[in-house]
Scaffold this active site. Sequence first.
Site, PDB file in Angstrom:
ATOM      1  CB  SER A  68      -5.370 -15.103  13.139  1.00 41.77           C
ATOM      2  OG  SER A  68      -4.138 -15.716  13.485  1.00 41.77           O
ATOM      3  CE1 TYR A  82      -2.952 -10.231  12.809  1.00 41.15           C
ATOM      4  CE2 TYR A  82      -2.222 -12.266  13.839  1.00 41.15           C
ATOM      5  CZ  TYR A  82      -2.806 -11.590  12.787  1.00 41.15           C
ATOM      6  OH  TYR A  82      -3.266 -12.298  11.689  1.00 41.15           O
TER       7      TYR A  82
HETATM    8  N1  LIG Z   1      -0.302 -15.127   6.675  1.00 40.07           N
HETATM    9  C1  LIG Z   1      -0.662 -15.616   7.831  1.00 40.07           C
HETATM   10  O1  LIG Z   1       0.081 -16.391   8.465  1.00 40.07           O
HETATM   11  C2  LIG Z   1      -2.013 -15.269   8.415  1.00 40.07           C
HETATM   12  C3  LIG Z   1      -2.524 -16.141   9.371  1.00 40.07           C
HETATM   13  C4  LIG Z   1      -3.767 -15.871   9.919  1.00 40.07           C
HETATM   14  C5  LIG Z   1      -4.460 -14.774   9.518  1.00 40.07           C
HETATM   15  N2  LIG Z   1      -3.954 -13.919   8.585  1.00 40.07           N
HETATM   16  C6  LIG Z   1      -4.777 -12.762   8.199  1.00 40.07           C
HETATM   17  O2  LIG Z   1      -5.134 -12.889   6.845  1.00 40.07           O
HETATM   18  C7  LIG Z   1      -5.364 -11.609   6.279  1.00 40.07           C
HETATM   19  C8  LIG Z   1      -4.558 -11.469   5.006  1.00 40.07           C
HETATM   20  O3  LIG Z   1      -3.190 -11.553   5.312  1.00 40.07           O
HETATM   21  P1  LIG Z   1      -2.086 -12.126   4.320  1.00 40.07           P
HETATM   22  O4  LIG Z   1      -1.412 -13.232   5.025  1.00 40.07           O
HETATM   23  O5  LIG Z   1      -2.662 -12.377   2.996  1.00 40.07           O
HETATM   24  O6  LIG Z   1      -1.062 -10.888   4.337  1.00 40.07           O
HETATM   25  P2  LIG Z   1      -0.517  -9.924   3.173  1.00 40.07           P
HETATM   26  O7  LIG Z   1       0.048 -10.716   2.051  1.00 40.07           O
HETATM   27  O8  LIG Z   1       0.364  -8.954   3.863  1.00 40.07           O
HETATM   28  O9  LIG Z   1      -1.842  -9.183   2.664  1.00 40.07           O
HETATM   29  C9  LIG Z   1      -2.507  -8.263   3.485  1.00 40.07           C
HETATM   30  C10 LIG Z   1      -3.474  -7.460   2.647  1.00 40.07           C
HETATM   31  O10 LIG Z   1      -4.146  -6.525   3.510  1.00 40.07           O
HETATM   32  C11 LIG Z   1      -4.140  -5.262   2.891  1.00 40.07           C
HETATM   33  N3  LIG Z   1      -4.183  -4.177   3.869  1.00 40.07           N
HETATM   34  C12 LIG Z   1      -3.371  -3.974   4.934  1.00 40.07           C
HETATM   35  N4  LIG Z   1      -3.713  -2.832   5.573  1.00 40.07           N
HETATM   36  C13 LIG Z   1      -4.764  -2.306   4.888  1.00 40.07           C
HETATM   37  C14 LIG Z   1      -5.559  -1.151   5.033  1.00 40.07           C
HETATM   38  N5  LIG Z   1      -5.349  -0.268   6.023  1.00 40.07           N
HETATM   39  N6  LIG Z   1      -6.568  -0.924   4.149  1.00 40.07           N
HETATM   40  C15 LIG Z   1      -6.802  -1.784   3.153  1.00 40.07           C
HETATM   41  N7  LIG Z   1      -6.078  -2.907   2.943  1.00 40.07           N
HETATM   42  C16 LIG Z   1      -5.063  -3.146   3.805  1.00 40.07           C
HETATM   43  C17 LIG Z   1      -2.874  -5.224   2.032  1.00 40.07           C
HETATM   44  O11 LIG Z   1      -3.057  -4.390   0.906  1.00 40.07           O
HETATM   45  P3  LIG Z   1      -2.449  -2.906   0.735  1.00 40.07           P
HETATM   46  O12 LIG Z   1      -1.140  -2.882   1.462  1.00 40.07           O
HETATM   47  O13 LIG Z   1      -2.318  -2.746  -0.748  1.00 40.07           O
HETATM   48  O14 LIG Z   1      -3.485  -2.025   1.319  1.00 40.07           O
HETATM   49  C18 LIG Z   1      -2.795  -6.678   1.550  1.00 40.07           C
HETATM   50  O15 LIG Z   1      -3.536  -6.835   0.358  1.00 40.07           O
HETATM   51  C19 LIG Z   1      -5.015 -10.597   7.360  1.00 40.07           C
HETATM   52  O16 LIG Z   1      -6.208 -10.176   8.000  1.00 40.07           O
HETATM   53  C20 LIG Z   1      -4.133 -11.412   8.313  1.00 40.07           C
HETATM   54  O17 LIG Z   1      -4.185 -10.900   9.617  1.00 40.07           O
HETATM   55  C21 LIG Z   1      -2.734 -14.146   8.016  1.00 40.07           C
END
Ligand SMILES: NC(=O)c1ccc[n+]([C@@H]2O[C@H](COP(=O)([O-])OP(=O)(O)OC[C@H]3O[C@@H](n4cnc5c(N)ncnc54)[C@H](OP(=O)(O)O)[C@@H]3O)[C@@H](O)[C@H]2O)c1
Length: 252
Positions: A139, A152
């Site tokens: 991130s 985070y």
């Molecule tokens: N959106 C942003 O602004 C942003 C920016 C930079 C980086 N990121 C990173 O990108 C990645 C994906 O995030 P996203 O934005 O797509 O968020 P999201 O829509 O909330 O998706 C997060 C995913 O992670 C899974 N997850 C969470 N805890 C878990 C666990 N203990 N075991 C297995 N799976 C788990 C969730 O699935 P389940 O709940 O079904 O397990 C879900 O599929 C993350 O690493 C996040 O930190 C996001």
Amino acid sequence: MSNTVFITGATSGFGRAAARRFAAAGWSLALTGRRFERLQALQAELSALAPVHIAVLDVRDADAVKKVVADLPAAFRTLHTLVNNAGLALAPQPAQAVALEDWHTMIDTNITGLVNVTHALLPALLATGRGASIINLGSVAGQWPYPGGHVYGASKAFVKQFSYNLRCDLLGTGVRVTDIAPGMAETEFTLVRTRGDQAASDRLYQGAEPLSAEDIAEQIFYVATLPEHININRLEIMPTRQAWQAFAVNRD
Ligand SMILES: NC(=O)c1ccc[n+]([C@@H]2O[C@H](COP(=O)([O-])OP(=O)(O)OC[C@H]3O[C@@H](n4cnc5c(N)ncnc54)[C@H](OP(=O)(O)O)[C@@H]3O)[C@@H](O)[C@H]2O)c1
């Protein structure tokens, strides 16, 4: 046989969009996440395009990770790409107002979970060798500090440095490593961070033209399909409308 990609957190956001992107290109998919119904729905949606294996997995549980990897059907064992995507942010409050449990959950998921999966799948990636990829979702928070970023951001700094260090050790194996570091992207991320506050999530993204899950999935696919001699070390991506502000100064 088609290439296989293993994706963590495929039930939402970047992970689900990446599954769709790889499926459109005919890759075999090993999709994991904690929510079974969503995995089932994705399997039903994508099976016409590509072979899809699903497994419920909480990445924090090292034994469960080992079992899911050991139980991979033969057709999904020749792994080309691992997308370490599962992750979350909790508690946007200042550090001094956050419950310790929330810090632990972020560390257990974003750090321990990511190393659990990497360790379990390294042998398969090494067996593939040249052209294989580990794509870690970092991130901008791993590079740039901001109020409320506390654990985070620190967990994503781990992802960045772990990715760089893996590159050192994997030199000569042909396995590539990339830290993809998105800025603001509209997924369920803020809903999770605010514990289900849809209005807060909508407020954050409103008028900001955030990145979409599909924008990041396209970058993940791009990195995975580059010629084998190219390794992108880190890819930092922000919406055009997002940037930094000046240093903050506290005056009496
Ligand atoms: N959106 C942003 O602004 C942003 C920016 C930079 C980086 N990121 C990173 O990108 C990645 C994906 O995030 P996203 O934005 O797509 O968020 P999201 O829509 O909330 O998706 C997060 C995913 O992670 C899974 N997850 C969470 N805890 C878990 C666990 N203990 N075991 C297995 N799976 C788990 C969730 O699935 P389940 O709940 O079904 O397990 C879900 O599929 C993350 O690493 C996040 O930190 C996001």
